[in-house]
Design a protein around this motif. Structure first.
Motif, PDB file in Angstrom:
ATOM      1  N   CYS A  50       0.668  -1.212  -0.023  1.00 16.94           N
ATOM      2  CA  CYS A  50       0.007   0.034  -0.122  1.00 16.94           C
ATOM      3  C   CYS A  50       0.823   1.279   0.022  1.00 16.94           C
ATOM      4  CB  CYS A  50      -1.047   0.081   1.193  1.00 16.94           C
ATOM      5  SG  CYS A  50      -2.125  -1.274   1.390  1.00 16.94           S
ATOM      6  N   ILE A  51       1.778   1.336   0.681  1.00 13.39           N
ATOM      7  CA  ILE A  51       2.811   2.400   0.850  1.00 13.39           C
ATOM      8  C   ILE A  51       3.701   2.761  -0.468  1.00 13.39           C
ATOM      9  CG2 ILE A  51       4.975   3.243   1.940  1.00 13.39           C
ATOM     10  CD1 ILE A  51       2.539   3.635   3.833  1.00 13.39           C
ATOM     11  N   LYS A  52       3.903   1.588  -1.144  1.00  9.48           N
ATOM     12  CA  LYS A  52       4.612   1.889  -2.402  1.00  9.48           C
ATOM     13  C   LYS A  52       3.901   2.419  -3.318  1.00  9.48           C
ATOM     14  CE  LYS A  52       7.598  -0.691  -5.620  1.00  9.48           C
ATOM     15  NZ  LYS A  52       8.816   0.164  -5.365  1.00  9.48           N
ATOM     16  N   PHE A 108      10.006   3.915   4.593  1.00 10.32           N
ATOM     17  CA  PHE A 108       9.204   4.340   3.513  1.00 10.32           C
ATOM     18  C   PHE A 108       9.782   5.078   2.458  1.00 10.32           C
ATOM     19  CE2 PHE A 108       5.282   4.963   6.464  1.00 10.32           C
ATOM     20  CZ  PHE A 108       5.366   3.463   6.750  1.00 10.32           C
ATOM     21  N   TYR A 109      10.909   5.485   2.585  1.00 11.69           N
ATOM     22  CA  TYR A 109      11.813   6.221   1.466  1.00 11.69           C
ATOM     23  C   TYR A 109      12.210   5.121   0.621  1.00 11.69           C
ATOM     24  CZ  TYR A 109      15.346   8.792  -1.106  1.00 11.69           C
ATOM     25  OH  TYR A 109      15.973   9.423  -2.057  1.00 11.69           O
ATOM     26  N   GLY A 155      10.974   7.708  18.998  1.00  9.35           N
ATOM     27  CA  GLY A 155      12.173   8.500  18.372  1.00  9.35           C
ATOM     28  C   GLY A 155      12.706   7.310  17.302  1.00  9.35           C
ATOM     29  N   PHE A 156      13.054   6.216  17.974  1.00 15.72           N
ATOM     30  CA  PHE A 156      13.803   5.206  16.989  1.00 15.72           C
ATOM     31  C   PHE A 156      12.808   4.786  15.856  1.00 15.72           C
ATOM     32  CE2 PHE A 156      16.825   4.091  20.473  1.00 15.72           C
ATOM     33  CZ  PHE A 156      17.911   3.924  19.814  1.00 15.72           C
ATOM     34  N   GLY A 157      11.445   4.449  16.295  1.00 12.61           N
ATOM     35  CA  GLY A 157      10.451   3.971  15.414  1.00 12.61           C
ATOM     36  C   GLY A 157      10.096   4.764  14.312  1.00 12.61           C
ATOM     37  N   ILE A 158       9.952   6.123  14.653  1.00 13.69           N
ATOM     38  CA  ILE A 158       9.732   7.328  13.513  1.00 13.69           C
ATOM     39  C   ILE A 158      10.904   7.507  12.687  1.00 13.69           C
ATOM     40  CG2 ILE A 158       9.276   9.728  13.247  1.00 13.69           C
ATOM     41  CD1 ILE A 158       6.769   8.261  13.748  1.00 13.69           C
ATOM     42  N   ALA A 159      11.945   7.428  13.153  1.00 11.39           N
ATOM     43  CA  ALA A 159      13.290   7.590  12.272  1.00 11.39           C
ATOM     44  C   ALA A 159      13.378   6.585  11.322  1.00 11.39           C
ATOM     45  CB  ALA A 159      14.566   7.927  13.251  1.00 11.39           C
ATOM     46  N   SER A 160      13.140   5.265  11.952  1.00 12.43           N
ATOM     47  CA  SER A 160      13.134   4.154  11.065  1.00 12.43           C
ATOM     48  C   SER A 160      11.803   3.981   9.949  1.00 12.43           C
ATOM     49  CB  SER A 160      12.945   2.791  11.924  1.00 12.43           C
ATOM     50  OG  SER A 160      12.992   1.667  11.221  1.00 12.43           O
TER      51      SER A 160
END
Length: 287
Positions: free
Chosen positions: A25-27, A85-86, A75-80
């Motif tokens: 879905c993200i892709k 997603f990129y 913090g770890f989760g959002i950065a990951s």
């Protein structure tokens, strides 16, 4: 901490199915939607799903004395997530998933430093072989893959390992749903900041895909959190590789993405070394 590897593996496999569908879905949505908005909607949808649970519990279910731990996990989760997603948007789906799911290679070392879960000696050569496998997948300069995207994908695996070990640290007192709720709440707050300069209205099809991705991610994350609460991080992590196999099938069916023989060899090497780590870590020593 209680250990139940069988239950942990089952929760990890359920989460893998949800996360592979989320990645697809993200892709698709990322083709027309900026990464900042993708991350925000994914977190906001999770928060919206969990708010009814909060209302029924009259707020009792979110009382915590571990706000700092939740903030570190977020913090770890959002950065990951930004990195993940990129990578999904710029790499074949299976390769992006595999680079992100290199986290089992890093988890034993982070857990050793952070939780004093000392790894077996075989973890060290296994991690080296796993890195060789990652090198075969990316092959900088020799493979038609964006090298920056590959680097970002690998970084997402390291950051995800930090997030998973932080979950293991939290779940000695925090139930799975509370951990996921605080990640959704804090993650949505953090992800809203880049929208100040990256906002653009999403199309209706993209919004529908992102809503589906957020729903699948919430379901998968609850099960993954339960998995890491059932057994040490070094034992549960390798089961998440089912996500890569499912993503490879989706990428082939939907986008005709095919892994060449070097990438397949690298994927096999990474997965095999993670399984080796699992077998070697059945009786972790605590120091």
């Amino acid at each position: 901490m209680h250990h139940d590897l069988r239950r942990g593996a089952l929760h990890a496999l359920i989460s893998a199915t949800a996360f592979s569908a989320m990645g697809a879905c993200i892709k698709q949505a990322a083709q027309t939607t900026p990464n900042e908005l993708v991350v925000f909607v994914r977190c906001a949808v999770s928060l919206a799903i969990l708010l009814p649970w909060l209302t029924r519990r009259s707020g009792a279910g979110i009382r915590t004395a571990r706000l700092g731990g939740h903030l570190l996990r977020a913090g770890f989760g959002i950065a990951s997530m930004y990195a993940f997603f990129y990578a999904i948007a710029h790499l074949p789906l299976a390769e992006a998933m595999l680079l992100t799911y290199s986290m089992p290679l890093w988890i034993p070392f982070i857990a050793w430093i952070w939780l004093r879960e000392r790894p077996s000696p075989v973890v060290f050569p296994a991690a080296f072989l796993g890195l060789v496998g990652i090198g075969l997948i990316t092959r900088p300069g020799l493979h038609p893959v964006d090298p920056f995207a590959a680097l970002v994908g690998a970084a997402s695996g390291l950051l995800a390992a930090g997030a998973m070990v932080s979950i293991r640290r939290l779940t000695d007192t925090e139930p799975a749903t509370r951990v996921v709720f605080y990640f959704a709440l804090l993650g949505t707050a953090i992800a809203s900041v880049p929208l100040l300069w990256a906002w653009q209205p999403p199309s209706l099809p993209a919004l529908g895909l992102l809503a589906a991705a957020g729903t699948l991610a919430t379901f998968g994350q609850i099960h993954l959190t339960r998995a890491y609460s059932c057994a040490p991080a070094a034992l549960v992590g390798p089961f998440t590789y089912v996500t890569v196999l499912l993503a490879a099938g989706i990428g082939w069916l939907v986008w005709d993405e095919r892994l060449d023989h070097w990438s397949l060899l690298g994927a096999g090497l990474v997965i095999a070394t993670c399984l080796l780590v699992t077998l070697a870590g059945r009786k972790p020593s605590m120091r």
